[in-house]
Write a protein that holds these residues in place. Structure first.
Motif, PDB file in Angstrom:
ATOM      1  N   THR A  62      -0.243 -57.794 -58.729  1.00 49.63           N
ATOM      2  CA  THR A  62       0.973 -57.205 -59.286  1.00 49.63           C
ATOM      3  C   THR A  62       0.627 -55.947 -60.077  1.00 49.63           C
ATOM      4  OG1 THR A  62       0.826 -58.571 -61.268  1.00 49.63           O
ATOM      5  CG2 THR A  62       2.104 -59.467 -59.416  1.00 49.63           C
ATOM      6  N   TYR A  63       1.649 -55.163 -60.354  1.00 48.99           N
ATOM      7  CA  TYR A  63       1.503 -53.918 -61.095  1.00 48.99           C
ATOM      8  C   TYR A  63       2.889 -53.499 -61.575  1.00 48.99           C
ATOM      9  CZ  TYR A  63       3.031 -52.311 -56.532  1.00 48.99           C
ATOM     10  OH  TYR A  63       3.725 -52.169 -55.360  1.00 48.99           O
ATOM     11  N   ASP A  64       2.926 -52.624 -62.560  1.00 48.07           N
ATOM     12  CA  ASP A  64       4.218 -52.140 -63.062  1.00 48.07           C
ATOM     13  C   ASP A  64       4.782 -51.017 -62.199  1.00 48.07           C
ATOM     14  OD1 ASP A  64       4.113 -53.972 -65.109  1.00 48.07           O
ATOM     15  OD2 ASP A  64       3.410 -52.530 -66.609  1.00 48.07           O
ATOM     16  N   ILE A  66       3.472 -47.510 -59.296  1.00 44.85           N
ATOM     17  CA  ILE A  66       2.462 -46.671 -58.646  1.00 44.85           C
ATOM     18  C   ILE A  66       3.026 -45.265 -58.563  1.00 44.85           C
ATOM     19  CG2 ILE A  66       1.104 -46.208 -56.575  1.00 44.85           C
ATOM     20  CD1 ILE A  66       1.315 -49.148 -55.853  1.00 44.85           C
ATOM     21  N   ILE A  91      -2.052 -46.437 -60.691  1.00 49.20           N
ATOM     22  CA  ILE A  91      -1.426 -47.753 -60.736  1.00 49.20           C
ATOM     23  C   ILE A  91      -1.344 -48.206 -62.187  1.00 49.20           C
ATOM     24  CG2 ILE A  91      -1.554 -50.146 -59.971  1.00 49.20           C
ATOM     25  CD1 ILE A  91      -3.019 -49.182 -57.502  1.00 49.20           C
ATOM     26  N   LYS A  92      -0.129 -48.514 -62.605  1.00 51.95           N
ATOM     27  CA  LYS A  92       0.085 -48.930 -63.994  1.00 51.95           C
ATOM     28  C   LYS A  92      -0.004 -50.444 -64.110  1.00 51.95           C
ATOM     29  CE  LYS A  92       3.147 -48.236 -67.900  1.00 51.95           C
ATOM     30  NZ  LYS A  92       4.361 -47.593 -68.388  1.00 51.95           N
ATOM     31  N   ASN A  93      -0.884 -50.888 -64.995  1.00 54.07           N
ATOM     32  CA  ASN A  93      -1.060 -52.308 -65.345  1.00 54.07           C
ATOM     33  C   ASN A  93      -1.233 -53.246 -64.143  1.00 54.07           C
ATOM     34  OD1 ASN A  93      -0.868 -51.760 -68.133  1.00 54.07           O
ATOM     35  ND2 ASN A  93       1.372 -51.795 -67.997  1.00 54.07           N
ATOM     36  N   PRO A  94      -2.225 -52.991 -63.297  1.00 53.00           N
ATOM     37  CA  PRO A  94      -2.448 -53.932 -62.192  1.00 53.00           C
ATOM     38  C   PRO A  94      -3.043 -55.234 -62.714  1.00 53.00           C
ATOM     39  CG  PRO A  94      -4.210 -52.320 -62.259  1.00 53.00           C
ATOM     40  CD  PRO A  94      -3.205 -51.903 -63.309  1.00 53.00           C
ATOM     41  N   SER A  95      -2.833 -56.291 -61.953  1.00 56.29           N
ATOM     42  CA  SER A  95      -3.338 -57.613 -62.348  1.00 56.29           C
ATOM     43  C   SER A  95      -4.764 -57.846 -61.857  1.00 56.29           C
ATOM     44  CB  SER A  95      -2.411 -58.709 -61.812  1.00 56.29           C
ATOM     45  OG  SER A  95      -2.413 -58.699 -60.397  1.00 56.29           O
ATOM     46  N   ILE A 130      -6.426 -46.546 -62.838  1.00 58.85           N
ATOM     47  CA  ILE A 130      -5.572 -47.493 -63.553  1.00 58.85           C
ATOM     48  C   ILE A 130      -5.039 -46.783 -64.797  1.00 58.85           C
ATOM     49  CG2 ILE A 130      -5.517 -49.640 -64.906  1.00 58.85           C
ATOM     50  CD1 ILE A 130      -7.661 -50.725 -63.000  1.00 58.85           C
TER      51      ILE A 130
END
Length: 132
Positions: A62-64, A66, A91-95, A130
């Protein structure tokens, strides 16, 4: 072999393409239109972006959001061939971590139909950052 068809014609003084799904795209050299070269670069980066999202989804990463920055180089001499496309995924805040994202990116490049179609003529460079 998979055979596909597109129609290209002039509509109201502008070039228009119609896809097999009956989607119309206007393009050309006017200020408010994408040029054929810009469409080429958008096709390369758009395909890669779409494949990347599918792989992330399949791996349950997951991510917030792209964001994609795309730069390209063209030769100075006519016919000004596109020689390189640089795609930067933010990519913002990937898991997951950057190493896993790097492996996802390698799979993306191998799976992108457009990149595989142009790779002998255009160098495509991709990277992921990231962001928080």
């Amino acid at each position: 072999m998979i055979e596909r068809h597109l129609d290209l014609n002039e509509h109201e003084g502008k070039m228009r393409g119609t896809t097999r799904k009956n989607v119309n795209i206007s393009f050309g050299s006017d200020e408010d239109q994408a040029s054929p070269v810009e469409l080429l670069v958008m096709s390369i980066s758009g395909c890669s972006y779409g494949v990347l999202r599918i792989i992330l989804e399949n791996r349950k990463i997951t991510y917030d959001s792209i964001h994609v920055d795309v730069d390209y180089l063209m030769e100075d001499a006519k016919p000004n061939k596109v020689t390189e496309v640089a795609i930067h995924f933010k990519i913002k805040n990937p898991s997951t971590d950057i190493d896993t994202l790097g492996r996802v990116l390698q799979q993306t490049i191998k799976s992108c139909t457009v990149i595989q179609s142009v790779k002998e003529a255009i160098q495509v460079n991709e990277r992921i950052t990231i962001i928080e």
